[in-house]
Scaffold this active site. Structure first.
Site, PDB file in Angstrom:
ATOM      1  N   ARG A  44     -23.113   1.643   3.492  1.00  0.00           N
ATOM      2  CA  ARG A  44     -23.644   0.483   4.233  1.00  0.00           C
ATOM      3  C   ARG A  44     -25.166   0.483   4.233  1.00  0.00           C
ATOM      4  NH1 ARG A  44     -19.909   1.604   8.677  1.00  0.00           N
ATOM      5  NH2 ARG A  44     -18.070   0.327   8.356  1.00  0.00           N
ATOM      6  N   HIS A 230      -5.887  24.319   5.599  1.00  0.00           N
ATOM      7  CA  HIS A 230      -6.393  25.423   4.772  1.00  0.00           C
ATOM      8  C   HIS A 230      -5.554  26.705   4.927  1.00  0.00           C
ATOM      9  CE1 HIS A 230      -9.756  22.863   4.222  1.00  0.00           C
ATOM     10  NE2 HIS A 230     -10.441  23.208   5.285  1.00  0.00           N
TER      11      HIS A 230
END
Ligand code: BG6
Length: 490
Positions: A44, A230
């Site tokens: 943006r 993880h």
């Protein structure tokens, strides 16, 4: 070689600057991405391509000429028309969309890509066998329900084999080496089971706090941030059955089987097998370190855990009865990730051991830092009598990697470029993992489970050791890791 057009959403963000662009630069230097390819970073923030390239002043111009910046509001459908024309100017190319954005955009962006047909593979509409893929970063949902919704939404735009859910732990060389250790050698597999292994510990601790991520972390916590993804991945590599071949389907099928074998925990078991903690203010090296609740972006009465220790059981033929202890935390004494396999004691004690070290072989797989493997075994102490003492046999990974170990993002982005999804998380794995962890989160949310404080810089709440059977505690890694040794006595 077909050209690559890589579109990064969140192009001016931290992940892109720290990890993605350096990885892409590395892949350019390796020839995986060629000079006819294009990297379109979108965001943006209003800036020109020229200004954007200035962030990467240490990368050479040859690479930077393929990098463009495009101002794009992810919610604005018209911006995707401009993106489409930029992409079409690359001719017949594979498009790889990388979502380095907050998860709130994981549905918005794909739906807008679909509106301008940027999800459609051109061999369906014209003579060009190029592919379209999307890479998304964790978190993959917030719980089972949101993960299922996320998977459903994504699949209205891309098929499962176009979706690459990245878990950077699987990109680590030393994590992949667990597979080599187990399945390329014949000596470990016969003893890799409940008959010979007493318990497994997986520790991933960090000395850092939450840095400037308070706003994000406070809504997430250690269980969602590290354990659900993880660390259960690491557990799956240790526990899985050998896949028939090292390929996308076969490997990922075995991972899912491990998750589905996790023994569900009742509320009572959660209290005795899952310990959560939150760091409190303390002095480290004579400097005051803030407690978690005083960190920026964190609620003053936050109940978010920065530490978790959990005892898991895998209910299958190989692992029945072998506890897997997983532990992670912020603001611990050091940053280490390692797996410790404790083998059973020798059945008959023939020799006397020095010190209090049990006669038990231990295999340490050090994921980071000082990557390597240590096998601890008993040896005779020279001199009279027959005393034994434990000694380490050590392999350090840098002996194999003369040019250094490649970073996880380079490895995984390369895999996504060549359409190898083996090391990416499949939707059924995400859901199976949430299926196990959801009841823990629900129990914590009920307000009945204790949240223990621990001083920043310590090994976590003392009660963490209570989840380990017998008179033993977690194996704390060596604190002084400035040397190259993996193993040292505490
Ligand atoms: C990220 C977590 O996924 O992994 C972070 O969001 C954590 O909180 C990081 O610090 C740890 O990764 P590594 O590779 O440094 O062990």
């Amino acid at each position: 070689m077909i050209n690559q057009a890589i579109v990064i959403f969140g192009g001016s963000g931290d992940l892109t600057k720290r990890k993605l662009m350096p990885a892409l630069y590395n892949l350019f230097n390796k020839g995986v991405i060629n000079a006819n390819s294009k990297i379109i970073a979108t965001g943006r923030t209003k800036m020109s391509t020229q200004d954007y390239r200035l962030f990467f002043g240490d990368m050479d111009d040859q690479f930077l000429t393929i990098v463009e910046y495009l101002v794009l509001d992810p919610h604005n459908e018209r911006d995707y028309i401009i993106l489409k024309s930029r992409l079409e100017s690359t001719g017949c190319s594979n498009y790889l969309y990388y979502l380095a954005t907050p998860p709130s955009l994981y549905n918005v962006i794909p739906q807008n890509l679909k509106k301008v047909e940027l999800n459609i593979e051109p061999n369906e509409i014209k003579e060009c066998a190029a592919q379209r893929r999307i890479v998304i970063e964790k978190p993959f949902g917030y719980d089972l329900k949101s993960a299922e919704k996320m998977n459903r939404d994504l699949k209205t735009v891309f098929s499962e084999d176009q979706i690459y859910r990245i878990d950077h732990y699987l990109g680590k060389e030393t994590v992949q080496n667990i597979l080599a250790l187990r399945f390329a050698n014949s000596i470990f597999e016969p003893i890799w089971n409940r008959h010979h292994i007493d318990r497994v510990e997986i520790t991933a601790v960090e000395n850092m706090g939450i840095e400037d991520r308070g706003g994000f972390y406070d809504g997430v916590g250690a269980l969602r941030d590290m354990v659900q993804n993880h660390l259960v991945q690491l557990m799956a590599l240790v526990a899985m059955e050998p896949p028939v071949k090292f390929a996308q389907k076969e490997f990922r099928d075995e991972v899912v089987k491990v998750y589905n074998s996790l023994k569900p925990l009742s509320a009572q078991e959660i209290d005795s097998r899952v310990i959560r903690g939150q760091y409190i203010e303390s002095m480290i090296n004579r400097s005051k370190v803030l407690g978690y609740r005083d960190e920026k972006g964190v609620k003053k009465d936050s109940e978010t855990e920065t530490f978790v220790a959990i005892k898991l059981n895998i209910s299958n033929w190989r692992w029945e009865g072998v506890p897997f202890y997983i532990r992670t935390g912020k603001r611990m004494p050091t940053k280490v990730t390692e797996i410790v396999i404790h083998f059973k004691k020798s059945p008959h004690k023939l020799f006397s051991s020095l010190a209090s070290v049990p006669e038990q072989n231990v295999l340490i797989i050090r994921i980071q830092p000082n990557e390597g493997i240590v096998l601890k075994f008993d040896a005779k102490v020279p001199g009279k009598g027959f005393n034994v003492s434990q000694v380490p046999m050590e392999f350090t990974y840098d002996k194999l990697a003369q040019n250094g170990i490649e970073d996880a993002y380079s490895k995984l982005i390369q895999d996504a470029i060549v359409a190898d999804s083996t090391l990416f998380t499949r939707s059924d794995a995400v859901e199976a993992s949430w299926n196990f962890f959801d009841p823990i989160i629900a129990h914590w949310n009920s307000g009945k489970a204790p949240l223990y404080g621990y001083p920043a810089g310590s090994w976590g709440p003392l009660s963490a050791d209570s989840i380990i059977e017998g008179d033993i505690s977690f194996t704390n890694p060596c604190k002084n890791l400035t040397n190259t040794n993996i193993y040292c006595e505490l």
